[in-house]
Scaffold this active site. Structure first.
Site, mmCIF file in Angstrom:
data_model
loop_
_atom_site.group_PDB
_atom_site.id
_atom_site.type_symbol
_atom_site.label_atom_id
_atom_site.label_comp_id
_atom_site.label_asym_id
_atom_site.label_seq_id
_atom_site.Cartn_x
_atom_site.Cartn_y
_atom_site.Cartn_z
ATOM 1 N N ASN A 147 0.817 -1.220 0.000
ATOM 2 C CA ASN A 147 0.000 0.000 0.000
ATOM 3 C C ASN A 147 0.849 1.269 0.000
ATOM 4 O O ASN A 147 0.362 2.342 0.341
ATOM 5 C CB ASN A 147 -0.987 -0.010 1.178
ATOM 6 C CG ASN A 147 -0.298 -0.192 2.521
ATOM 7 O OD1 ASN A 147 0.913 -0.025 2.631
ATOM 8 N ND2 ASN A 147 -1.065 -0.529 3.542
ATOM 9 N N ARG A 285 3.166 7.630 11.425
ATOM 10 C CA ARG A 285 2.575 7.168 12.686
ATOM 11 C C ARG A 285 2.378 8.382 13.584
ATOM 12 O O ARG A 285 3.248 9.253 13.674
ATOM 13 C CB ARG A 285 3.484 6.144 13.394
ATOM 14 C CG ARG A 285 3.481 4.759 12.759
ATOM 15 C CD ARG A 285 2.136 4.046 12.889
ATOM 16 N NE ARG A 285 2.110 2.731 12.240
ATOM 17 C CZ ARG A 285 1.674 2.503 10.997
ATOM 18 N NH1 ARG A 285 1.231 3.496 10.250
ATOM 19 N NH2 ARG A 285 1.662 1.277 10.516
ATOM 20 N N GLN A 314 -5.364 3.993 18.266
ATOM 21 C CA GLN A 314 -6.379 3.788 17.244
ATOM 22 C C GLN A 314 -7.343 2.700 17.693
ATOM 23 O O GLN A 314 -6.873 1.622 18.032
ATOM 24 C CB GLN A 314 -5.721 3.419 15.915
ATOM 25 C CG GLN A 314 -4.935 4.600 15.367
ATOM 26 C CD GLN A 314 -4.462 4.405 13.935
ATOM 27 O OE1 GLN A 314 -4.159 5.338 13.251
ATOM 28 N NE2 GLN A 314 -4.383 3.183 13.473
ATOM 29 N N HIS A 333 -7.583 6.359 9.734
ATOM 30 C CA HIS A 333 -6.445 5.643 9.145
ATOM 31 C C HIS A 333 -6.939 4.813 7.955
ATOM 32 O O HIS A 333 -7.397 3.685 8.119
ATOM 33 C CB HIS A 333 -5.814 4.737 10.216
ATOM 34 C CG HIS A 333 -4.451 4.248 9.838
ATOM 35 N ND1 HIS A 333 -3.609 3.659 10.738
ATOM 36 C CD2 HIS A 333 -3.776 4.259 8.667
ATOM 37 C CE1 HIS A 333 -2.478 3.321 10.139
ATOM 38 N NE2 HIS A 333 -2.562 3.672 8.875
HETATM 39 P P1 NDP Z 1 10.517 2.212 4.084
HETATM 40 O O1 NDP Z 1 11.159 1.236 5.007
HETATM 41 O O2 NDP Z 1 10.510 1.954 2.621
HETATM 42 O O3 NDP Z 1 11.157 3.653 4.285
HETATM 43 C C1 NDP Z 1 11.425 4.180 5.524
HETATM 44 C C2 NDP Z 1 12.574 5.145 5.328
HETATM 45 O O4 NDP Z 1 12.763 5.824 6.568
HETATM 46 C C3 NDP Z 1 13.900 4.504 4.979
HETATM 47 O O5 NDP Z 1 14.409 5.136 3.831
HETATM 48 C C4 NDP Z 1 14.742 4.771 6.215
HETATM 49 O O6 NDP Z 1 16.088 5.013 5.919
HETATM 50 C C5 NDP Z 1 14.143 6.036 6.709
HETATM 51 N N1 NDP Z 1 14.370 6.346 8.117
HETATM 52 C C6 NDP Z 1 14.345 5.512 9.167
HETATM 53 N N2 NDP Z 1 14.521 6.197 10.298
HETATM 54 C C7 NDP Z 1 14.652 7.493 9.944
HETATM 55 C C8 NDP Z 1 14.885 8.684 10.661
HETATM 56 N N3 NDP Z 1 14.997 8.668 11.999
HETATM 57 N N4 NDP Z 1 14.984 9.845 9.976
HETATM 58 C C9 NDP Z 1 14.872 9.866 8.635
HETATM 59 N N5 NDP Z 1 14.656 8.752 7.895
HETATM 60 C C10 NDP Z 1 14.562 7.594 8.548
HETATM 61 O O7 NDP Z 1 9.024 2.410 4.632
HETATM 62 P P2 NDP Z 1 7.735 2.873 3.847
HETATM 63 O O8 NDP Z 1 8.065 4.067 3.041
HETATM 64 O O9 NDP Z 1 7.091 1.726 3.185
HETATM 65 O O10 NDP Z 1 6.782 3.267 5.073
HETATM 66 C C11 NDP Z 1 7.127 4.321 5.969
HETATM 67 C C12 NDP Z 1 6.184 4.302 7.145
HETATM 68 O O11 NDP Z 1 4.893 4.658 6.695
HETATM 69 C C13 NDP Z 1 5.994 2.925 7.799
HETATM 70 O O12 NDP Z 1 6.969 2.671 8.784
HETATM 71 C C14 NDP Z 1 4.623 3.026 8.395
HETATM 72 O O13 NDP Z 1 4.702 3.455 9.733
HETATM 73 C C15 NDP Z 1 3.933 4.094 7.563
HETATM 74 N N6 NDP Z 1 2.838 3.540 6.781
HETATM 75 C C16 NDP Z 1 1.601 4.121 6.905
HETATM 76 C C17 NDP Z 1 0.534 3.610 6.222
HETATM 77 C C18 NDP Z 1 -0.806 4.253 6.313
HETATM 78 O O14 NDP Z 1 -1.810 3.609 5.953
HETATM 79 N N7 NDP Z 1 -0.913 5.491 6.749
HETATM 80 C C19 NDP Z 1 0.660 2.418 5.376
HETATM 81 C C20 NDP Z 1 2.024 1.977 5.210
HETATM 82 C C21 NDP Z 1 3.047 2.482 5.938
HETATM 83 P P3 NDP Z 1 17.173 3.908 5.453
HETATM 84 O O15 NDP Z 1 16.431 2.690 5.016
HETATM 85 O O16 NDP Z 1 17.893 4.627 4.382
HETATM 86 O O17 NDP Z 1 17.973 3.620 6.666
#
Ligand code: NDP
Length: 396
Positions: A147, A285, A314, A333
């Site tokens: 998603n 989140r 939630q 959500h």
């Molecule tokens: P990914 O794992 O693809 O991307 C997360 C990114 O965050 C990575 O590039 C990671 O860096 C980076 N990161 C981690 N910690 C930090 C930080 N402290 N500061 C800056 N960047 C950071 O996840 P997604 O993009 O798939 O999803 C992101 C979040 O979205 C999920 O964790 C989830 O909580 C939320 N989500 C919400 C949904 C909704 O329905 N609202 C549905 C799906 C997800 P690197 O890998 O380079 O270390």
């Protein structure tokens, strides 16, 4: 034979849909970057139908019962007397969606003595105490990428809704009005603004890609830079420190996972670094924000708007301040649970179950924890410090 305990959100108030707005959904077979969409042996549902609510059962009942397994589906998930908690001791597998999370904290995991697999039907397993799940050797898996584009589209929509001030204008016409000066007095163009993305992972990068044609200045922060050719194509500049990024943007879209280091990161001090009249969209989140600091920033004008679809806990209480704070464009959500997304994460859940029940390996990109350690995608995206619960796992 396995018992699968599935927590899903309640059916629509007027019952399951008898017909749908559209007759079909596009068939997505692969994600950006080349990973394939879920590949279960079969599915027992019609793509585009409501699968994420109790009667939708993620389309799993026929498959599981034909093989002699037991499926329990409930939306009653909070408190010690909830059906979810009462049935936990029977469960070999728990399935839950982030939209209606079945919180698995240490206390509940201690009751779940048979539990071997916790599946997140969607993305984001912070409702599970990962350190405790790891200590108990429980496999945690989620349907990575299912998603991500759904959420990116929602974030872009909410950015535009805030900047153009869509919600009050819409409410005005519903109420029979035509007060254009009222409708436009907080309405701006996105063009020319500086838009920041916190965390350019799957979702954050998709937001950058979608915003580039709007003629905005793009900046982002992430632990690792995007490939140079991608930065160049998008015109996106990485800023190393979040504190510096927030001070430069007009609009911020948050896409970092909830981890101990991102828990309540946006407090009064962080928000005070933003320009007066900034906008924040948070579809990651809610616990990344200090709830009351957001309200204060909207009231003072530091923020011109806040939107998102994630709340904490939630479902939120009827008197949760984000329901009534000024200049919000919140939704429940739902961004990652469009009918299109449900088709993919229901299929992915079935794929994970098929692997688990066959004793076959689960795709690496779906794994968060396995064999007593972070694994697969989880080893990259999550932390599980010993003795430290995932910040969202308690549901407080
Ligand atoms: P990914 O794992 O693809 O991307 C997360 C990114 O965050 C990575 O590039 C990671 O860096 C980076 N990161 C981690 N910690 C930090 C930080 N402290 N500061 C800056 N960047 C950071 O996840 P997604 O993009 O798939 O999803 C992101 C979040 O979205 C999920 O964790 C989830 O909580 C939320 N989500 C919400 C949904 C909704 O329905 N609202 C549905 C799906 C997800 P690197 O890998 O380079 O270390």
């Amino acid at each position: 034979m396995a018992t699968v305990l599935c927590v899903l959100y309640p059916d629509p108030l007027d019952g399951m849909p008898r017909e749908y707005a559209r007759d079909a959904i596009p068939h997505i077979t692969a994600y950006p970057g080349g990973a394939t969409a879920p590949t279960p042996r079969a599915v027992d549902f019609t793509p585009g139908e409501l699968l994420g609510s109790v009667s939708g059962e993620l389309g799993l009942r026929g498959f599981l019962e034909a093989a002699g397994h037991t499926l329990i589906v409930t939306s009653d998930k909070d408190g010690e007397d909830s059906e979810f908690e009462r049935r936990l001791p029977e469960a070999d597998v728990v399935i839950s969606q982030p939209f209606w999370p079945g919180y698995l904290d240490a206390r509940r995991l201690a009751k779940a003595t048979r539990l071997r697999l916790a599946i997140t039907a969607g993305i984001g397993s912070d409702h599970v105490d990962l350190a405790e799940a790891i200590a108990r050797g429980i496999t945690v898996a989620e349907v990575t990428y299912s998603n991500s584009i759904s959420v990116a589209e929602h974030a872009v929509m909410q950015i535009l809704a805030l900047v153009r001030d869509f919600v009050p204008a819409h409410e005005l016409v519903r109420a029979g009005g035509w007060d254009i000066a009222d409708a436009v007095r907080r309405s701006y163009d996105l063009e020319g603004m500086t838009v920041g993305v916190m965390a350019a992972g799957r979702i954050g990068r998709a937001v950058l890609e979608r915003l580039a044609p709007f003629g905005v200045h793009l900046v982002y922060t992430d632990k690792h830079p995007l490939p140079a050719d991608v930065e160049q194509r998008l015109g996106a500049r990485r800023i190393e420190r979040l504190e510096d990024l927030v001070a430069e943007v007009d609009v911020l879209s948050i896409h970092a996972p909830l981890q101990p280091e991102t828990f309540r990161l946006f407090d009064d001090a962080m928000l005070a670094r933003m320009r007066r009249g900034s906008y924040i969209v948070n579809t990651a989140r809610a616990a990344i924000m200090d709830r009351d600091a957001v309200v204060r920033a909207l009231e003072s004008g530091r923020l011109a708007g806040y939107a998102g679809d994630v709340w904490y806990p939630q479902p939120p209480a009827a008197n949760h301040p984000w329901r009534s704070m000024p200049h919000e464009a919140m939704t429940p959500h739902m961004s990652g649970s469009s009918l299109s997304a449900q088709t993919r994460y229901a299929a992915g859940t079935r794929e994970i179950l098929e692997c688990f029940l066959d004793g076959a390996p689960i795709r690496d990109e779906y794994l968060i924890a396995e064999g007593g350690a972070l694994a697969g995608a989880g080893a990259v995206a999550y932390t599980a410090r010993s003795g430290e619960a995932s910040p969202g796992s308690s549901g407080r």
